[in-house]
Every structure is written in structure tokens, then in C-alpha cells.
Design a protein around this motif. Structure first.
Motif, short mmCIF file in Angstrom:
data_model
loop_
_atom_site.label_atom_id
_atom_site.label_comp_id
_atom_site.label_asym_id
_atom_site.label_seq_id
_atom_site.Cartn_x
_atom_site.Cartn_y
_atom_site.Cartn_z
N GLY A 80 0.56 8.84 4.32
CA GLY A 80 1.58 8.49 3.35
C GLY A 80 2.95 8.46 3.98
O GLY A 80 3.12 8.63 5.19
N SER A 105 3.00 11.62 -0.35
CA SER A 105 3.70 10.65 -1.19
C SER A 105 3.50 9.26 -0.62
O SER A 105 3.23 9.09 0.58
CB SER A 105 5.20 10.97 -1.27
N THR A 107 5.05 5.01 -0.99
CA THR A 107 6.17 4.18 -1.45
C THR A 107 5.69 2.98 -2.24
O THR A 107 6.49 2.28 -2.86
CB THR A 107 7.02 3.71 -0.27
N THR A 109 1.93 1.73 -4.63
CA THR A 109 0.59 2.09 -5.09
C THR A 109 -0.47 1.39 -4.25
O THR A 109 -0.37 0.19 -3.99
CB THR A 109 0.43 1.71 -6.57
N ALA A 180 -3.85 5.80 -4.93
CA ALA A 180 -2.69 6.66 -4.71
C ALA A 180 -1.52 5.93 -5.34
O ALA A 180 -1.15 4.83 -4.89
CB ALA A 180 -2.45 6.89 -3.23
N VAL A 182 2.42 5.48 -6.97
CA VAL A 182 3.81 5.91 -6.95
C VAL A 182 4.16 6.49 -8.32
O VAL A 182 3.50 6.20 -9.32
CB VAL A 182 4.76 4.75 -6.61
N THR A 201 3.56 11.90 -6.50
CA THR A 201 2.53 10.90 -6.25
C THR A 201 1.20 11.46 -6.74
O THR A 201 0.88 12.63 -6.49
CB THR A 201 2.43 10.57 -4.75
#
Length: 213
Positions: A80, A105, A107, A109, A180, A182, A201
Motif C-alpha cells: 500500500g 492504506s 490511494t 480502491t 482494498a 479508500v 482504509t
């Protein structure tokens, strides 16, 4: 947070007027779009799971509760912006495992098909019947999981947070997918009752059992 077998009177009243969505009941704005989240004080089970009237248990369907073998290799590893994740669980014979190097996290999706099914393609406005696990990238905690009870749940895709719809729409029934997302595609303002803070996230591992229009 494991799902509950019973729901509050407030949830039942809310579910009677509109389909419960992943954005939760008790919003300050009844007209908020699925991409907008408001802070609530409801129980996480109320936030993420449909009401009893919405559940369509199939005696032939269940969510496995066993964990993947420690020797199983992850089907998806994702570095990430901070941290990383490794998702295991494509076989569908065990609950998924999401290993998180925190804080994780992203930046943008990202969606990964762990195992492709052979059923029909899921439409963006379909009602789906799924097993799923939700993990917070900030601390690696599981904040909701239908695998803990073994009970699949159903909901309309046009009534959930955008990241969940992005993960499922266009996939085939029978697929196992992971996403994953945002914060803007999940809960940008957080959901304190589920331990979700603004900016978190979220990671979901999802098994698509059925879909209908």
C-alpha cells in the motif's frame, strides 16, 4: 465484531422503511448517496448486516468458519501507500485470512479476483447473497464477518458503500474476491461503533454465492 442474532427495535423500524445498507441506519440525511457516510452510534451489526427480514438463508449455503492452513500461500499481496496486505482464501472451504502490515492504506480502491466462479455476471443493481469479512487496515482488526456465524447475508448492490459495489459488480457468481478501498469508497467520516476512524482504509474478502435482479 461478530454479527448478532437479534437486532434493535430502531434497526427493525428503519429496515421497514428502506433496505438497510452498509452506510447504516440513523443517518442525519435520508437523502445521502451511497458514497456519503455519517457518524452514527449504532451497533456494528446494525451497520453492516441486513435486518432478519432481509436474510435469505439457504440450507445448502453456509460460510465456513475454519481458517486456511498455515501453509496456504496468499492469492493476493498488495503493497500500500503504507503497509501491505496478504489475502488467503480462494478455495472457499475455509474462512479467508487477511494478514495486514499496519497501518495499511491505499490511494485508490483496488479489486482482486482470488478465484473466478462459473456463474452469471453480477449486475451493478443486483441483490447478492454473500459470505464476507471486513478488516480495518489501520490496525488489522476484523470489524465484521459473516464467517464467524456461518450465516450468509444478502443486500442490494445499489444500496451499499461504493467500494463494496466495485468489488462485486461485474464478477461472476461463485467468485471469491477481495477489495482494498479508500476511505471515500467506505466510511470517510468513520463508523465509531465499528471502530472505524475517518481516513481508515478497509479490506473485504467476499464469496459471491448468489445474485438476482
Amino acid at each position: 465484531m461478530s454479527p448478532r442474532a437479534t437486532y434493535s427495535a430502531a434497526l427493525v423500524a428503519c429496515a421497514a422503511s428502506l433496505a438497510l445498507t452498509l452506510t447504516g441506519c440513523g443517518s442525519d440525511s435520508d437523502t445521502a448517496s451511497a458514497s456519503t457516510s455519517t457518524t452514527t452510534t449504532v451497533d456494528p451489526a446494525d451497520v453492516f448486516l441486513p435486518s432478519p427480514e432481509q436474510q435469505m438463508p439457504d440450507p445448502n449455503s453456509s460460510c465456513p468458519s475454519s481458517t486456511p492452513a498455515s501453509t496456504d500461500s496468499p492469492e493476493w499481496t498488495l503493497p500500500g501507500a503504507t503497509g501491505s496486505i496478504a489475502v488467503t482464501g480462494a478455495a472457499g472451504t475455509a474462512a479467508p485470512r487477511v494478514d495486514v502490515q499496519t497501518p495499511f492504506s491505499v490511494t485508490e480502491t483496488q479489486v482482486q479476483t482470488l478465484q473466478e466462479g462459473d456463474g452469471p455476471v453480477v449486475a451493478p443493481d443486483a441483490t447478492v447473497f454473500v459470505c464476507y469479512m471486513g478488516v480495518n487496515g489501520r490496525d488489522g482488526s476484523v470489524f465484521d464477518s459473516s464467517y464467524e456465524t456461518g450465516m450468509p447475508v444478502d443486500f442490494p448492490l445499489d444500496g451499499v458503500v461504493p467500494g463494496f459495489q466495485k468489488a462485486i459488480a461485474g464478477q461472476k457468481v461463485g467468485s471469491t474476491v477481495a477489495v482494498a478501498m479508500v476511505p471515500a469508497d467506505g466510511y470517510p467520516e468513520g463508523q465509531p461503533a465499528a471502530g472505524i476512524q475517518p481516513g481508515d482504509t478497509l479490506i473485504f474478502a467476499i464469496k459471491i454465492l448468489e445474485a438476482s435482479r
